[in-house]
Design an enzyme around this catalytic site. Structure first.
Site, PDB file in Angstrom:
ATOM      1  N   ASN A  72       0.836  -1.201   0.000  1.00  6.29           N
ATOM      2  CA  ASN A  72       0.000   0.000   0.000  1.00  6.29           C
ATOM      3  C   ASN A  72       0.860   1.237   0.000  1.00  6.29           C
ATOM      4  O   ASN A  72       1.958   1.258   0.557  1.00  6.29           O
ATOM      5  CB  ASN A  72      -0.952   0.002   1.210  1.00  6.29           C
ATOM      6  CG  ASN A  72      -0.304   0.595   2.448  1.00  6.29           C
ATOM      7  OD1 ASN A  72      -0.252   1.819   2.603  1.00  6.29           O
ATOM      8  ND2 ASN A  72       0.215  -0.268   3.314  1.00  6.29           N
ATOM      9  N   CYS A 133       5.329   5.318   9.577  1.00  8.65           N
ATOM     10  CA  CYS A 133       4.674   5.253   8.269  1.00  8.65           C
ATOM     11  C   CYS A 133       5.727   5.259   7.160  1.00  8.65           C
ATOM     12  O   CYS A 133       6.560   6.155   7.117  1.00  8.65           O
ATOM     13  CB  CYS A 133       3.720   6.425   8.074  1.00  8.65           C
ATOM     14  SG  CYS A 133       3.035   6.414   6.398  1.00  8.65           S
ATOM     15  N   GLY A 246       0.379 -10.081   9.088  1.00  9.61           N
ATOM     16  CA  GLY A 246      -0.079 -11.246   8.331  1.00  9.61           C
ATOM     17  C   GLY A 246      -0.896 -12.252   9.114  1.00  9.61           C
ATOM     18  O   GLY A 246      -1.102 -13.376   8.648  1.00  9.61           O
ATOM     19  N   GLY A 267      -4.773  -6.992  10.268  1.00 14.13           N
ATOM     20  CA  GLY A 267      -4.768  -5.893   9.313  1.00 14.13           C
ATOM     21  C   GLY A 267      -5.240  -6.322   7.947  1.00 14.13           C
ATOM     22  O   GLY A 267      -6.442  -6.301   7.645  1.00 14.13           O
TER      23      GLY A 267
END
Ligand code: RRO
Length: 314
Positions: A72, A133, A246, A267
């Site tokens: 992403n 991030c 994961g 997630g």
């Protein structure tokens, strides 16, 4: 019956959280109505990260599917601090579980402003400091460096009595050293992992697929890396760790708890199945009934790892 867990003094109905930015509770409430509240998939809810100023996010495309994972490059779109407080917080406060608000500052001053304003709200149980991030254009990631992480914590620690969770990056040279620096500077917990830096090329043009060129890899592809980092970080600190990377089944969640996490977060799998948090919670309960031994006690040489140890396994 799920196993109750205490995280930083906050009582949770179980150990299953969401990873920040992977479940839009406001959109889900619109789609599912009050059924969402009656069967909420997580035991605490972590908001998408907010910044001081509103942001549009990165140019598209923002997603690429990898074998067993996702890259992403969302780029932190959000309404900004004031927009969040005025319109998102009242809706998130209606969720039936404690609320964790995730914040990110481009400087220590910004981080301080976020912590001070969010910290004064009764609706907020805990604050997660996203120092990790991978998708901001400055490339500056506070959490890549232990000294920078400690400086950030020292600045914000006096501003709130709310528990502060530091979201660690797997892209640091030594994540346990960053975790230890966060703990020494007053963090109440660490969460990990955020995404691993990655990229993908368009198979036609061989040019970067993502609008921002690089992104963050998540999903089963990163699980083994995440498990190792949760284990090594939990062994290094005494504050609780929230493990993620994961996780898509109760067995995988049990691995992270056995490796030293107090709670786990889901997630990428929530994009496939928004209710997966509840399935993982029930699978964990079933596993608990079989009383599998904790890794920390059975295979690591008899000494439980640091942190809070396994929350569920005996
Ligand atoms: O918004 C994002 O692109 C993003 C964030 Br804030 C983060 O912490 N981790 C990630 O993989 N994406």
């Amino acid at each position: 019956m799920t196993a109750r867990v205490e995280l930083c003094g906050v009582a949770l109905g179980g150990p299953v959280l969401n990873g920040s930015g992977t479940f839009d509770a406001i959109a889900a409430r619109r789609a599912f109505g009050d059924a969402l509240l009656e069967r909420f998939p997580f035991d605490a809810f972590v908001s998408k990260t907010i910044t001081v100023e509103p942001r549009q996010g990165n140019p598209p495309p923002r997603l690429w599917e990898t074998p067993a994972g996702l890259i992403n490059s969302i780029g932190l779109p959000n309404k900004g601090l004031e927009g969040f407080l005025a319109s998102d917080l009242p809706e998130l406060a209606e969720l039936p579980v404690p609320l964790v608000v995730s914040v990110m500052g481009f400087s220590r001053d910004e981080l301080a402003a976020l912590v001070a304003r969010v910290g004064e709200r009764d609706e907020v149980a805990m604050i997660e400091l996203n120092v990790s991030c991978p998708n901001v254009e400055t490339g500056l990631v506070m959490g890549a460096d232990p000294a920078e992480t400690a400086r950030a914590l020292e600045r914000v620690r006096p501003l709130t009595e709310k528990p502060l969770i530091v979201k660690l990056t797997p892209n640091a040279e030594e994540p346990p050293a960053v975790a230890a620096a966060a703990e020494s500077a007053g963090a109440d917990a660490v969460s990990l992992i955020n995404t691993l830096k990655g990229m993908a090329l368009d198979p036609e043009t061989r040019r970067p697929w993502l609008g921002a060129v690089t992104g963050g890899v998540s999903g089963p592809a990163v699980r083994a890396v995440a498990l190792e980092q949760v284990h090594s970080v939990s062994a290094r600190v005494t504050i609780p760790t929230i493990g993620m990377g994961g996780i898509a089944s109760g067995g995988q969640a049990a691995d992270f708890l056995a490796a030293g996490a107090t709670c786990i977060a889901v997630g990428t799998e929530s994009f496939r199945d928004p209710a997966v948090g509840r399935r993982i919670a029930s699978e964990l309960v079933e596993l608990r009934q079989t009383r599998q031994p904790a890794f920390a006690q059975s295979e690591a040489g008899g000494t439980p790892s640091g942190g809070q140890g396994s929350a569920l396994l005996p």
